[in-house]
Design a protein around this motif. Sequence first.
Motif, PDB file in Angstrom:
ATOM      1  N   PHE A  26      -0.054  -2.587  -9.102  1.00  0.00           N
ATOM      2  CA  PHE A  26      -0.689  -1.972  -7.938  1.00  0.00           C
ATOM      3  C   PHE A  26      -2.134  -1.576  -8.206  1.00  0.00           C
ATOM      4  CE2 PHE A  26       3.834  -1.649  -7.110  1.00  0.00           C
ATOM      5  CZ  PHE A  26       3.867  -2.336  -5.905  1.00  0.00           C
ATOM      6  N   ASP A  27      -2.449  -1.181  -9.421  1.00  0.00           N
ATOM      7  CA  ASP A  27      -3.847  -0.917  -9.776  1.00  0.00           C
ATOM      8  C   ASP A  27      -4.651  -2.215  -9.714  1.00  0.00           C
ATOM      9  OD1 ASP A  27      -3.216   1.754 -10.207  1.00  0.00           O
ATOM     10  OD2 ASP A  27      -3.160   1.562 -12.407  1.00  0.00           O
ATOM     11  N   VAL A  28      -4.080  -3.279 -10.262  1.00  0.00           N
ATOM     12  CA  VAL A  28      -4.762  -4.572 -10.267  1.00  0.00           C
ATOM     13  C   VAL A  28      -4.909  -5.099  -8.834  1.00  0.00           C
ATOM     14  CG1 VAL A  28      -4.618  -6.970 -11.072  1.00  0.00           C
ATOM     15  CG2 VAL A  28      -4.036  -5.100 -12.629  1.00  0.00           C
ATOM     16  N   LEU A  29      -3.882  -4.927  -8.011  1.00  0.00           N
ATOM     17  CA  LEU A  29      -3.941  -5.350  -6.608  1.00  0.00           C
ATOM     18  C   LEU A  29      -5.059  -4.615  -5.866  1.00  0.00           C
ATOM     19  CD1 LEU A  29      -2.315  -7.130  -4.490  1.00  0.00           C
ATOM     20  CD2 LEU A  29      -1.154  -5.001  -3.886  1.00  0.00           C
ATOM     21  N   ASP A  30      -5.157  -3.305  -6.072  1.00  0.00           N
ATOM     22  CA  ASP A  30      -6.205  -2.516  -5.425  1.00  0.00           C
ATOM     23  C   ASP A  30      -7.594  -2.907  -5.929  1.00  0.00           C
ATOM     24  OD1 ASP A  30      -4.325  -1.134  -3.907  1.00  0.00           O
ATOM     25  OD2 ASP A  30      -4.317   0.627  -5.243  1.00  0.00           O
ATOM     26  N   GLU A  31      -7.728  -3.082  -7.232  1.00  0.00           N
ATOM     27  CA  GLU A  31      -9.020  -3.492  -7.799  1.00  0.00           C
ATOM     28  C   GLU A  31      -9.435  -4.871  -7.284  1.00  0.00           C
ATOM     29  OE1 GLU A  31     -11.376  -1.832  -9.540  1.00  0.00           O
ATOM     30  OE2 GLU A  31     -10.077  -0.124  -9.111  1.00  0.00           O
ATOM     31  N   ILE A 116      -8.477  -6.743   4.692  1.00  0.00           N
ATOM     32  CA  ILE A 116      -7.941  -5.425   4.340  1.00  0.00           C
ATOM     33  C   ILE A 116      -6.603  -5.197   5.041  1.00  0.00           C
ATOM     34  CG2 ILE A 116      -8.315  -2.930   4.581  1.00  0.00           C
ATOM     35  CD1 ILE A 116     -11.363  -3.574   4.183  1.00  0.00           C
ATOM     36  N   ALA A 117      -6.527  -5.545   6.316  1.00  0.00           N
ATOM     37  CA  ALA A 117      -5.275  -5.362   7.067  1.00  0.00           C
ATOM     38  C   ALA A 117      -4.150  -6.202   6.470  1.00  0.00           C
ATOM     39  CB  ALA A 117      -5.483  -5.719   8.537  1.00  0.00           C
ATOM     40  N   VAL A 118      -4.447  -7.443   6.149  1.00  0.00           N
ATOM     41  CA  VAL A 118      -3.438  -8.342   5.586  1.00  0.00           C
ATOM     42  C   VAL A 118      -3.044  -7.873   4.185  1.00  0.00           C
ATOM     43  CG1 VAL A 118      -3.001 -10.724   4.839  1.00  0.00           C
ATOM     44  CG2 VAL A 118      -4.136 -10.294   7.027  1.00  0.00           C
ATOM     45  N   ARG A 119      -4.009  -7.478   3.367  1.00  0.00           N
ATOM     46  CA  ARG A 119      -3.712  -6.996   2.008  1.00  0.00           C
ATOM     47  C   ARG A 119      -2.879  -5.715   2.073  1.00  0.00           C
ATOM     48  NH1 ARG A 119      -5.440  -7.680  -3.382  1.00  0.00           N
ATOM     49  NH2 ARG A 119      -5.246  -9.882  -2.805  1.00  0.00           N
ATOM     50  N   ASN A 120      -3.202  -4.822   3.002  1.00  0.00           N
ATOM     51  CA  ASN A 120      -2.405  -3.595   3.135  1.00  0.00           C
ATOM     52  C   ASN A 120      -0.965  -3.907   3.518  1.00  0.00           C
ATOM     53  OD1 ASN A 120      -4.429  -1.829   2.368  1.00  0.00           O
ATOM     54  ND2 ASN A 120      -5.120  -1.465   4.457  1.00  0.00           N
ATOM     55  N   ASN A 121      -0.768  -4.919   4.344  1.00  0.00           N
ATOM     56  CA  ASN A 121       0.579  -5.366   4.695  1.00  0.00           C
ATOM     57  C   ASN A 121       1.311  -5.873   3.443  1.00  0.00           C
ATOM     58  OD1 ASN A 121       2.676  -6.368   6.701  1.00  0.00           O
ATOM     59  ND2 ASN A 121       2.074  -8.273   5.709  1.00  0.00           N
ATOM     60  N   SER A 122       0.630  -6.683   2.661  1.00  0.00           N
ATOM     61  CA  SER A 122       1.232  -7.192   1.419  1.00  0.00           C
ATOM     62  C   SER A 122       1.583  -6.044   0.487  1.00  0.00           C
ATOM     63  CB  SER A 122       0.266  -8.150   0.710  1.00  0.00           C
ATOM     64  OG  SER A 122      -0.012  -9.273   1.490  1.00  0.00           O
ATOM     65  N   LYS A 123       0.663  -5.110   0.339  1.00  0.00           N
ATOM     66  CA  LYS A 123       0.889  -3.981  -0.565  1.00  0.00           C
ATOM     67  C   LYS A 123       2.103  -3.164  -0.127  1.00  0.00           C
ATOM     68  CE  LYS A 123      -1.317  -0.006  -2.679  1.00  0.00           C
ATOM     69  NZ  LYS A 123      -2.513   0.835  -2.740  1.00  0.00           N
ATOM     70  N   ALA A 124       2.215  -2.915   1.171  1.00  0.00           N
ATOM     71  CA  ALA A 124       3.363  -2.153   1.668  1.00  0.00           C
ATOM     72  C   ALA A 124       4.670  -2.871   1.367  1.00  0.00           C
ATOM     73  CB  ALA A 124       3.215  -1.905   3.171  1.00  0.00           C
ATOM     74  N   LEU A 125       4.671  -4.181   1.497  1.00  0.00           N
ATOM     75  CA  LEU A 125       5.868  -4.958   1.163  1.00  0.00           C
ATOM     76  C   LEU A 125       6.215  -4.786  -0.311  1.00  0.00           C
ATOM     77  CD1 LEU A 125       8.042  -7.155   1.786  1.00  0.00           C
ATOM     78  CD2 LEU A 125       6.295  -8.840   1.166  1.00  0.00           C
ATOM     79  N   PHE A 126       5.252  -5.010  -1.198  1.00  0.00           N
ATOM     80  CA  PHE A 126       5.513  -4.952  -2.631  1.00  0.00           C
ATOM     81  C   PHE A 126       5.857  -3.542  -3.106  1.00  0.00           C
ATOM     82  CE2 PHE A 126       2.718  -8.837  -2.584  1.00  0.00           C
ATOM     83  CZ  PHE A 126       3.744  -9.728  -2.875  1.00  0.00           C
ATOM     84  N   GLU A 127       5.250  -2.524  -2.499  1.00  0.00           N
ATOM     85  CA  GLU A 127       5.527  -1.139  -2.909  1.00  0.00           C
ATOM     86  C   GLU A 127       6.976  -0.739  -2.671  1.00  0.00           C
ATOM     87  OE1 GLU A 127       1.405   1.373  -2.385  1.00  0.00           O
ATOM     88  OE2 GLU A 127       2.608   0.991  -0.585  1.00  0.00           O
ATOM     89  N   ASN A 128       7.618  -1.403  -1.766  1.00  0.00           N
ATOM     90  CA  ASN A 128       8.966  -1.000  -1.382  1.00  0.00           C
ATOM     91  C   ASN A 128      10.051  -1.951  -1.864  1.00  0.00           C
ATOM     92  OD1 ASN A 128       8.545   1.521   0.232  1.00  0.00           O
ATOM     93  ND2 ASN A 128       7.044   0.146   1.151  1.00  0.00           N
ATOM     94  N   LEU A 129       9.728  -2.772  -2.843  1.00  0.00           N
ATOM     95  CA  LEU A 129      10.715  -3.678  -3.423  1.00  0.00           C
ATOM     96  C   LEU A 129      11.385  -3.041  -4.626  1.00  0.00           C
ATOM     97  CD1 LEU A 129       8.909  -7.150  -3.503  1.00  0.00           C
ATOM     98  CD2 LEU A 129      10.366  -6.188  -1.716  1.00  0.00           C
TER      99      LEU A 129
END
Length: 172
Positions: A26-31, A116-129
Amino acid sequence: MQRPEISEYKSYFQYYIDLVDKGSFFDVLDENAKFLIEFFNNVPKELLNHKYAEDKWTVKEVLMHIIDTERAFAFRAFVCARGDADTPLHGMDENLYAANINVSDRTIESLIDEFIAVRNNSKALFENLSYKQSMFLGNGITYKISARALGYISIGHVKHHINIISERYLQK
């Protein structure tokens, strides 16, 4: 989310995964997102609609390709995460997609906002796996692929295209 094992993706994707920095996913994804935003905000305006060769994409078209591909990877990761081994995860014809969208009149800011919108969607998916969901192997038709592999591939895909823009569009 841990780095995927080689058994979780087609060897073709190793190049992208190798581009991903070590560290917390998640740090790498945000960076990665911050890097993309800064990079595209700093491309000279006169180069945004530039092609380095006749049959190549413009800088803005490359960004749209990144966005489209992020969407496709997130959908594939969603299918894997839900334990669906039956739905075929077809590849996408990137040139067909690029031919069917016109970004020449869009601002770089609007494209970045869409990323940003698409990446935030991806992040939300991965955060909840769960760990188990991240490793489930979906049906890549001729290969198996996991949600976590798709997450790492997404990051590497961004770096790959930024490298290409740096080398082929911005070098003088």
